[in-house]
Scaffold this motif. Structure first.
Motif, PDB file in Angstrom:
ATOM      1  N   PHE A 272      40.437  40.642  30.246  1.00 11.38           N
ATOM      2  CA  PHE A 272      42.051  40.102  31.136  1.00 11.38           C
ATOM      3  C   PHE A 272      41.152  38.511  30.941  1.00 11.38           C
ATOM      4  O   PHE A 272      39.557  38.679  32.120  1.00 11.38           O
ATOM      5  CB  PHE A 272      42.450  40.217  32.239  1.00 11.38           C
ATOM      6  CG  PHE A 272      43.473  40.725  32.152  1.00 11.38           C
ATOM      7  CD1 PHE A 272      44.698  40.755  31.283  1.00 11.38           C
ATOM      8  CD2 PHE A 272      43.134  41.865  32.947  1.00 11.38           C
ATOM      9  CE1 PHE A 272      45.694  41.903  31.048  1.00 11.38           C
ATOM     10  CE2 PHE A 272      44.067  43.419  32.821  1.00 11.38           C
ATOM     11  CZ  PHE A 272      45.041  43.008  31.973  1.00 11.38           C
ATOM     12  N   ARG A 273      40.910  37.082  30.472  1.00 15.33           N
ATOM     13  CA  ARG A 273      39.814  35.956  30.122  1.00 15.33           C
ATOM     14  C   ARG A 273      39.909  35.511  31.573  1.00 15.33           C
ATOM     15  O   ARG A 273      39.351  34.478  31.923  1.00 15.33           O
ATOM     16  CB  ARG A 273      40.351  35.206  29.152  1.00 15.33           C
ATOM     17  CG  ARG A 273      40.018  35.641  27.920  1.00 15.33           C
ATOM     18  CD  ARG A 273      40.430  36.807  27.698  1.00 15.33           C
ATOM     19  NE  ARG A 273      39.956  37.509  25.561  1.00 15.33           N
ATOM     20  CZ  ARG A 273      39.349  38.456  25.273  1.00 15.33           C
ATOM     21  NH1 ARG A 273      40.046  39.640  26.443  1.00 15.33           N
ATOM     22  NH2 ARG A 273      38.853  38.240  24.202  1.00 15.33           N
ATOM     23  N   SER A 274      40.904  35.362  32.689  1.00 12.46           N
ATOM     24  CA  SER A 274      41.411  34.784  33.679  1.00 12.46           C
ATOM     25  C   SER A 274      40.123  35.759  34.906  1.00 12.46           C
ATOM     26  O   SER A 274      39.557  34.858  35.768  1.00 12.46           O
ATOM     27  CB  SER A 274      42.836  35.255  34.799  1.00 12.46           C
ATOM     28  OG  SER A 274      42.622  36.697  34.330  1.00 12.46           O
ATOM     29  N   GLN A 275      39.798  36.969  34.701  1.00 16.57           N
ATOM     30  CA  GLN A 275      38.505  37.538  35.712  1.00 16.57           C
ATOM     31  C   GLN A 275      37.409  37.004  34.905  1.00 16.57           C
ATOM     32  O   GLN A 275      37.551  36.366  34.134  1.00 16.57           O
ATOM     33  CB  GLN A 275      38.618  39.490  34.979  1.00 16.57           C
ATOM     34  CG  GLN A 275      39.907  39.871  35.241  1.00 16.57           C
ATOM     35  CD  GLN A 275      39.788  41.047  35.119  1.00 16.57           C
ATOM     36  OE1 GLN A 275      39.576  41.806  34.346  1.00 16.57           O
ATOM     37  NE2 GLN A 275      41.071  42.179  35.333  1.00 16.57           N
ATOM     38  N   ASP A 276      36.847  36.980  35.859  1.00 11.00           N
ATOM     39  CA  ASP A 276      34.799  37.062  35.797  1.00 11.00           C
ATOM     40  C   ASP A 276      34.331  37.948  35.287  1.00 11.00           C
ATOM     41  O   ASP A 276      34.409  39.244  34.932  1.00 11.00           O
ATOM     42  CB  ASP A 276      34.028  36.472  37.062  1.00 11.00           C
ATOM     43  CG  ASP A 276      34.803  35.264  37.761  1.00 11.00           C
ATOM     44  OD1 ASP A 276      35.544  34.652  37.341  1.00 11.00           O
ATOM     45  OD2 ASP A 276      34.824  35.521  38.822  1.00 11.00           O
ATOM     46  N   GLN A 282      31.984  40.745  27.768  1.00 10.12           N
ATOM     47  CA  GLN A 282      33.108  40.197  28.113  1.00 10.12           C
ATOM     48  C   GLN A 282      32.686  38.089  28.486  1.00 10.12           C
ATOM     49  O   GLN A 282      33.144  37.642  27.773  1.00 10.12           O
ATOM     50  CB  GLN A 282      32.916  40.383  29.244  1.00 10.12           C
ATOM     51  CG  GLN A 282      33.648  41.731  29.409  1.00 10.12           C
ATOM     52  CD  GLN A 282      33.660  42.563  30.922  1.00 10.12           C
ATOM     53  OE1 GLN A 282      33.000  41.363  31.892  1.00 10.12           O
ATOM     54  NE2 GLN A 282      34.871  43.212  31.308  1.00 10.12           N
ATOM     55  N   LEU A 286      34.316  35.200  25.647  1.00 11.49           N
ATOM     56  CA  LEU A 286      35.072  33.951  26.808  1.00 11.49           C
ATOM     57  C   LEU A 286      34.069  32.714  25.808  1.00 11.49           C
ATOM     58  O   LEU A 286      35.184  31.884  25.658  1.00 11.49           O
ATOM     59  CB  LEU A 286      34.538  33.575  28.141  1.00 11.49           C
ATOM     60  CG  LEU A 286      34.908  34.546  29.151  1.00 11.49           C
ATOM     61  CD1 LEU A 286      35.030  34.533  30.901  1.00 11.49           C
ATOM     62  CD2 LEU A 286      36.982  34.355  29.284  1.00 11.49           C
ATOM     63  N   GLU A 289      35.733  31.270  23.119  1.00 11.61           N
ATOM     64  CA  GLU A 289      37.394  30.605  22.846  1.00 11.61           C
ATOM     65  C   GLU A 289      36.766  29.028  22.912  1.00 11.61           C
ATOM     66  O   GLU A 289      37.680  28.300  22.586  1.00 11.61           O
ATOM     67  CB  GLU A 289      37.553  31.202  24.030  1.00 11.61           C
ATOM     68  CG  GLU A 289      38.133  32.728  24.227  1.00 11.61           C
ATOM     69  CD  GLU A 289      39.009  32.994  24.782  1.00 11.61           C
ATOM     70  OE1 GLU A 289      39.433  31.754  25.817  1.00 11.61           O
ATOM     71  OE2 GLU A 289      39.832  34.030  25.388  1.00 11.61           O
TER      72      GLU A 289
END
Length: 506
Positions: A272-276, A282, A286, A289
């Protein structure tokens, strides 16, 4: 008449060939079509180059059959990679190096060329390399490279290795330490890249990935066919040359690429891109994007670069360490004695102990010099887009767009710099007081290369070797069960021969 025309054609070809040869720094006489291949044994090419280097001023050309300029002493290597580093940061974009990356098989390839992947960090150059290297370093630092976070990660891998050793070690029975060492370094890089590590009780996936890499390395050993494909890409269509020099190496490494792609696919699907981010993959996803110069193909290639570089070279160095410990037990005991005086028996070694362990540090440096596992760096192309003039190295002209090969082996085995270079002697990296590091000898140490293409993971590898060897010596004594054969097995990495040792808990 036909014979006369053929003879005239052959004569003209030979004359033009040797005119072309004279463009390059002199070396042993090449023959048309085969170059210097008739001089060489694939197993001893590094020794041959080392032997003849002084005869040609340490800057010479071998035609393999494509011309390659070798630098064989510290001064020529440093001049090329440091003083004139901008001239030699290009890559070959040729076999066998490009076999590692996935878009080799793209449809843009023509019958007579093999397209450069220009992906990842190790095999790319120009703006692609600069950006991928910048982003990779940024991410690695964010995840603790050279910091306490990474030290804790290495220690977790060491704990798994020690459990593995205890599981397979039976009293008075010799064991093969290869897999436990590979697992340790594999877990460091796997946790860094993917966020998990393997348990020694469940190694099926790890051994699959490792076997694919080993098969690729073995397919390169003694492989004259890949040199023919490198020189004449159209030969990949010939039955024997194409199979041995092209199809088989690609088939072996494609298994590993599939493993990497599948791991990244799973991370991409679950992250989930909202996670660190908690791992390299990962973080790169990010970065993709917001940076159009990044893509999935680059991520795949970087992971391949890091995983192979982080597992095979480090575990091979440790295999050589065990051979050194068995062949030189007095050095093993001296290292352990210093460790016990500083660390004791109640805790693990820490990076904070480094400054208090001068002999141990000298032994680690000497181990890398003595093992000398990377006889050559990767190809460095004399970059035509950066250098507006042909480069001069050692007083000799190196034409633009020429492949060059700085030979680490010759520098690390220099009799002038390291007397009796075949001897394992940690004291050579210490001054007479036995505590101060020898700047003279450290200056000539180049296990990680030199210049702008110096190993990206050097700080991590140094940490790994320090912690892994320190913990091994604090926990076990390594004893030989018979004569120790130190004869190396040559390849793109110089391996020790398979061996077992008695592992005695202390």
């Amino acid at each position: 008449m036909i014979f006369t025309i053929l003879l005239a054609g052959v004569t003209a070809y030979v004359i033009l060939y040797y005119r072309w040869v004279r463009k390059y720094p002199p070396g042993p006489l090449p023959l048309p079509l085969i170059g210097n291949l008739y001089h060489l044994s694939a197993e001893t090419v590094h020794e041959y180059v080392d032997k003849i280097g002084p005869d040609y001023g340490h800057c010479l050309t071998l035609f393999l059959p494509r011309p390659v300029v070798f630098f064989t002493d510290f001064d020529t290597v440093k001049e090329a990679l440091v003083a004139k580093g901008d001239h030699f940061i290009g890559r070959s974009h040729l076999p066998p190096e490009i076999y590692l990356h996935e878009n080799l098989m793209n449809k843009q390839r023509t019958a007579n060329t093999i397209q450069s992947p220009q992906t990842g960090v190790v095999m790319s150059d120009g703006d692609v390399w600069k950006e991928q290297r910048r982003v990779s370093l940024k991410i690695m630092r964010e995840h603790g490279m050279g910091q306490n976070i990474m030290e804790a990660q290495v220690n977790r891998a060491i704990d798994e290795m020690l459990a593995h050793i205890d599981n397979i070690n039976a009293e008075n029975t010799a064991i093969d330490m290869t897999l436990p060492l590979q697992l340790c370094f594999g877990n460091v890089i796997t946790e860094t890249l993917f966020g998990y590590h393997f348990k020694h009780t469940d190694l099926e996936v790890f051994e699959f990935a490792l076997d694919a890499v080993i098969q690729f390395i073995q397919s390169m050993r003694d492989n004259i066919w890949v040199l023919l494909v490198q020189a004449w890409p159209w030969t990949k269509h010939l039955p024997l040359v194409g199979r041995k020099g092209y199809s088989e190496p690609i088939a072996s490494i494609s298994k590993f690429r599939h493993f990497v792609q599948e791991e990244i696919r799973k991370i991409d699907a679950s992250f989930f891109r909202s996670q660190d981010p908690t791992n390299f993959a990962q973080s790169y996803l990010l970065e993709m994007e917001k940076n159009p110069q990044l893509n999935m193909q680059h991520l795949h290639a970087i992971v391949v670069d890091f995983w192979i570089g982080g597992v095979e070279t480090s575990s091979t160095t440790l295999s050589w360490a065990l051979i050194a410990f068995m062949e030189y037990p007095e050095i093993q005991e001296k290292m352990r004695s210093e460790l016990l005086s500083v660390v004791g028996r109640e805790r693990q070694i820490e990076m904070a102990d480094k400054s208090s362990l001068p002999y141990f540090n000298a032994a680690l440096t000497e181990l890398q010099r003595w093992a000398n596992i990377l006889p050559f760096t990767q190809f460095h192309r004399c970059e035509k887009n950066i250098s507006t003039k042909d480069s001069i190295i050692g007083g000799k002209l190196v034409p633009k767009d020429t492949l060059t090969m700085p030979q680490i082996y010759s520098v690390m085995r220099s009799e002038r710099i390291f007397p009796n270079p075949g001897e394992f002697k940690p004291e050579r990296f210490l001054e007479a007081d036995g505590r101060t590091a020898s700047k003279k000898h450290l200056k000539h140490f180049m296990a990680f290369g030199l210049g702008k293409r110096q190993c990206l993971g050097e700080s991590l590898v140094r940490m790994e070797l320090f912690l892994v060897i320190g913990n091994l010596l604090l926990n076990y004594r390594f004893e030989k069960i018979g004569p120790v054969d130190c004869t190396p097995v040559f390849g793109s990495v110089i391996f020790p021969k398979k061996h077992k040792c008695r592992v005695v808990p202390i």
